[in-house]
Enzyme design. Sequence first.
Site, PDB file in Angstrom:
ATOM      1  CD  GLU A  17      -2.671  -1.196  -0.270  1.00 55.07           C
ATOM      2  OE1 GLU A  17      -3.169  -0.143  -0.717  1.00 55.07           O
ATOM      3  OE2 GLU A  17      -2.687  -2.249  -0.916  1.00 55.07           O
TER       4      GLU A  17
HETATM    5  N1  LIG Z   1      -1.739   3.525   0.964  1.00 53.57           N
HETATM    6  C1  LIG Z   1      -1.745   3.512   2.284  1.00 53.57           C
HETATM    7  O1  LIG Z   1      -2.585   2.872   2.918  1.00 53.57           O
HETATM    8  C2  LIG Z   1      -0.726   4.306   3.024  1.00 53.57           C
HETATM    9  C3  LIG Z   1      -0.903   4.531   4.389  1.00 53.57           C
HETATM   10  C4  LIG Z   1       0.056   5.258   5.084  1.00 53.57           C
HETATM   11  C5  LIG Z   1       1.164   5.761   4.428  1.00 53.57           C
HETATM   12  N2  LIG Z   1       1.300   5.545   3.111  1.00 53.57           N
HETATM   13  C6  LIG Z   1       2.446   6.102   2.389  1.00 53.57           C
HETATM   14  O2  LIG Z   1       3.619   5.914   3.164  1.00 53.57           O
HETATM   15  C7  LIG Z   1       4.562   6.944   2.904  1.00 53.57           C
HETATM   16  C8  LIG Z   1       5.041   7.529   4.206  1.00 53.57           C
HETATM   17  O3  LIG Z   1       5.562   6.554   5.028  1.00 53.57           O
HETATM   18  P1  LIG Z   1       7.133   6.288   5.186  1.00 53.57           P
HETATM   19  O4  LIG Z   1       7.857   7.569   5.058  1.00 53.57           O
HETATM   20  O5  LIG Z   1       7.299   5.505   6.427  1.00 53.57           O
HETATM   21  O6  LIG Z   1       7.421   5.386   3.914  1.00 53.57           O
HETATM   22  P2  LIG Z   1       8.763   4.627   3.528  1.00 53.57           P
HETATM   23  O7  LIG Z   1       8.506   3.959   2.236  1.00 53.57           O
HETATM   24  O8  LIG Z   1       9.930   5.489   3.638  1.00 53.57           O
HETATM   25  O9  LIG Z   1       8.923   3.524   4.695  1.00 53.57           O
HETATM   26  C9  LIG Z   1       7.918   2.580   4.978  1.00 53.57           C
HETATM   27  C10 LIG Z   1       8.559   1.395   5.675  1.00 53.57           C
HETATM   28  O10 LIG Z   1       9.464   0.757   4.777  1.00 53.57           O
HETATM   29  C11 LIG Z   1      10.733   0.586   5.392  1.00 53.57           C
HETATM   30  N3  LIG Z   1      11.741   0.603   4.339  1.00 53.57           N
HETATM   31  C12 LIG Z   1      12.388   1.674   3.821  1.00 53.57           C
HETATM   32  N4  LIG Z   1      13.238   1.275   2.848  1.00 53.57           N
HETATM   33  C13 LIG Z   1      13.103  -0.066   2.742  1.00 53.57           C
HETATM   34  C14 LIG Z   1      13.693  -1.044   1.902  1.00 53.57           C
HETATM   35  N5  LIG Z   1      14.579  -0.718   0.975  1.00 53.57           N
HETATM   36  N6  LIG Z   1      13.317  -2.331   2.053  1.00 53.57           N
HETATM   37  C15 LIG Z   1      12.391  -2.670   2.979  1.00 53.57           C
HETATM   38  N7  LIG Z   1      11.805  -1.792   3.805  1.00 53.57           N
HETATM   39  C16 LIG Z   1      12.154  -0.500   3.691  1.00 53.57           C
HETATM   40  C17 LIG Z   1      10.801   1.728   6.365  1.00 53.57           C
HETATM   41  O11 LIG Z   1      11.775   1.484   7.359  1.00 53.57           O
HETATM   42  C18 LIG Z   1       9.385   1.761   6.903  1.00 53.57           C
HETATM   43  O12 LIG Z   1       9.216   0.784   7.894  1.00 53.57           O
HETATM   44  C19 LIG Z   1       3.813   7.940   2.041  1.00 53.57           C
HETATM   45  O13 LIG Z   1       4.184   7.754   0.711  1.00 53.57           O
HETATM   46  C20 LIG Z   1       2.355   7.577   2.264  1.00 53.57           C
HETATM   47  O14 LIG Z   1       1.502   7.975   1.224  1.00 53.57           O
HETATM   48  C21 LIG Z   1       0.390   4.828   2.392  1.00 53.57           C
END
Ligand SMILES: NC(=O)c1ccc[n+]([C@@H]2O[C@H](COP(=O)([O-])OP(=O)(O)OC[C@H]3O[C@@H](n4cnc5c(N)ncnc54)[C@H](O)[C@@H]3O)[C@@H](O)[C@H]2O)c1
EC number: 1.2.1.88
Length: 524
Positions: free
Chosen positions: A293
């Site tokens: 997501e």
């Molecule tokens: N569609 C939805 O339901 C929903 C809900 C909430 C947030 N979001 C999205 O999430 C984003 C914000 O959250 P964020 O800043 O935590 O996102 P992010 O993608 O930076 O991180 C999300 C998670 O992924 C992990 N991660 C980062 N790099 C990784 C990798 N290379 N391999 C595996 N895991 C990794 C992070 O440590 C964290 O736990 C925004 O884009 C927002 O729109 C979407």
Amino acid sequence: MEATNFMILKPFENLKIADFSNSETEFMMKKALEKVAVEFGKEYDIVIGGKAYKSDKKIKSINPSKTDEIVGYTNSATEELAELAVEKAWEAFKTWSKTPAYKRAEFLLKTADILRKKRFEFGATMIYEVGKNWVEADADFAEAVDFLEFYAREMLRYASEQPLVRIPTEKNELRYIPLGVGAIIPPWNFPLAILVGMTSAAIVTGNTVVLKPASDSTVIAAKFFEALQEAGLPDGVVNFLPGSGALAGEYLVKHPKIRFISFTGSKDVGLRINELAARPQPGQIWIKRTILEMGGKDAIIVDETADLDSAAEGIVTSAFGFQGQKCSAGSRAIIVKDVYDKLVEKVIEKAEKIKMGDVRFRENWLGPVINHGAFEKIKAYIEIGKNEGNLIFGGNTREELGGFFIEPTIFKDVDGNARIAQEEIFGPVLAIIKANDFEEALHIANSTEYGLTGALYSKSRDRIEKAKEEFHVGNLYFNRKCTGALVGVHPFGGFNMSGTDSKAGGRDYLGLFLQAKAISEKIL
Ligand SMILES: NC(=O)c1ccc[n+]([C@@H]2O[C@H](COP(=O)([O-])OP(=O)(O)OC[C@H]3O[C@@H](n4cnc5c(N)ncnc54)[C@H](O)[C@@H]3O)[C@@H](O)[C@H]2O)c1
Ligand SMILES: N[C@@H](CCC=O)C(=O)O
């Protein structure tokens, strides 16, 4: 069937958000804020198979409203610990996957009880750790409890007899069985609700998991993990593994013994996980299932028939709620030309009333953005916006308030294809776009790579019906804001680059963590 062993449950109901205008409720939150502040700087362990581990590297969780306050430290995973976590999760899978569904559901309900008793402590932790205002923090808490209650009930449905066409010569059944060990990788922006939803869905279905929380919100994650332990969840069912995305996250994603990955976060990371997970590793005997997501560039359309006061309210709340740091944030307002000037004026009037500051104080509605990286990124987008539209409100940073504060910022006359109208900024920045008519507005709304949420303010039944058909988003709202989906009421998930449309909080969600076995016995 199994489910009939279970006590009769009341039908699911959403937990109501606390009313802080009630002085007793306000007092409880103030007390909780004091209590949580006393624990600032506490260290939380990695927990694998029920055993606590420390590591040389610590993750520092900072209060974004007041950056000299350290909310807590968590130990940061090494590859060795990630390996151990996968191993212990498989050990626990042997018994957990055979534990009756109603017992697994009971764990969720017990955890919900524990959470409810600590409602304001959880809220206060989110206020400090991620900068949610009181109401946003309580809404996050309520959603977490809702997920536990909803998925517990849903599991009983999945565990009960599934309807099949009957034939006289055979006895047939369809059973849902768990997948195996999964990696749970949530974001920081709904640091309790989304983490709880993803984790509880995975375990209630009989899987065991390695939970790697986002690095900006490890303290609230640790507190939820403590609640699972208090509920008596068997060791190894959830293994708590804070760590960096690049190291711990990728290690898990690539691991041949990881059966599924449940991820919520940005588009770029989601796509990378999708790619890595698709590549089979030596010794891997399954296609990894991914539930991804991702982000949004959500639009609110307003036509000339709309109630403009209500539209202005919806635009401001959707764009600036939690500083625009929601995947559902209405970061684009697309307004038809007949009401454009009038509505822009109303939007500014509403934005002027926003009170910004340290969210430990109830009166502050707009808090800080999450961290220095986000602060810099949003600042850069504001600069880009200055060349793409007319800056009509905000645009400044407010470091003097002690944290990562950025004013609610509004650009008007933005082209639908401009970067600030296409890219997810994830901050308090609104792009207002003028459309000739409803048809053009709808076309602009659909012209991004995302498809998460959207709203239309209109009194025209024909246009509402047309938007139902043609507004291509996973969550579509009429004459209301485009944020704030409720568990069970608005199953949540988006189209296109917004993700795999998993519909969290909906009836299909648990199916993503299960596989179905069709069993047929010839009647002799
Ligand atoms: N569609 C939805 O339901 C929903 C809900 C909430 C947030 N979001 C999205 O999430 C984003 C914000 O959250 P964020 O800043 O935590 O996102 P992010 O993608 O930076 O991180 C999300 C998670 O992924 C992990 N991660 C980062 N790099 C990784 C990798 N290379 N391999 C595996 N895991 C990794 C992070 O440590 C964290 O736990 C925004 O884009 C927002 O729109 C979407
Ligand atoms: N489900 C939340 C958004 C989650 C993403 O950040 C909403 O509907 O506003």
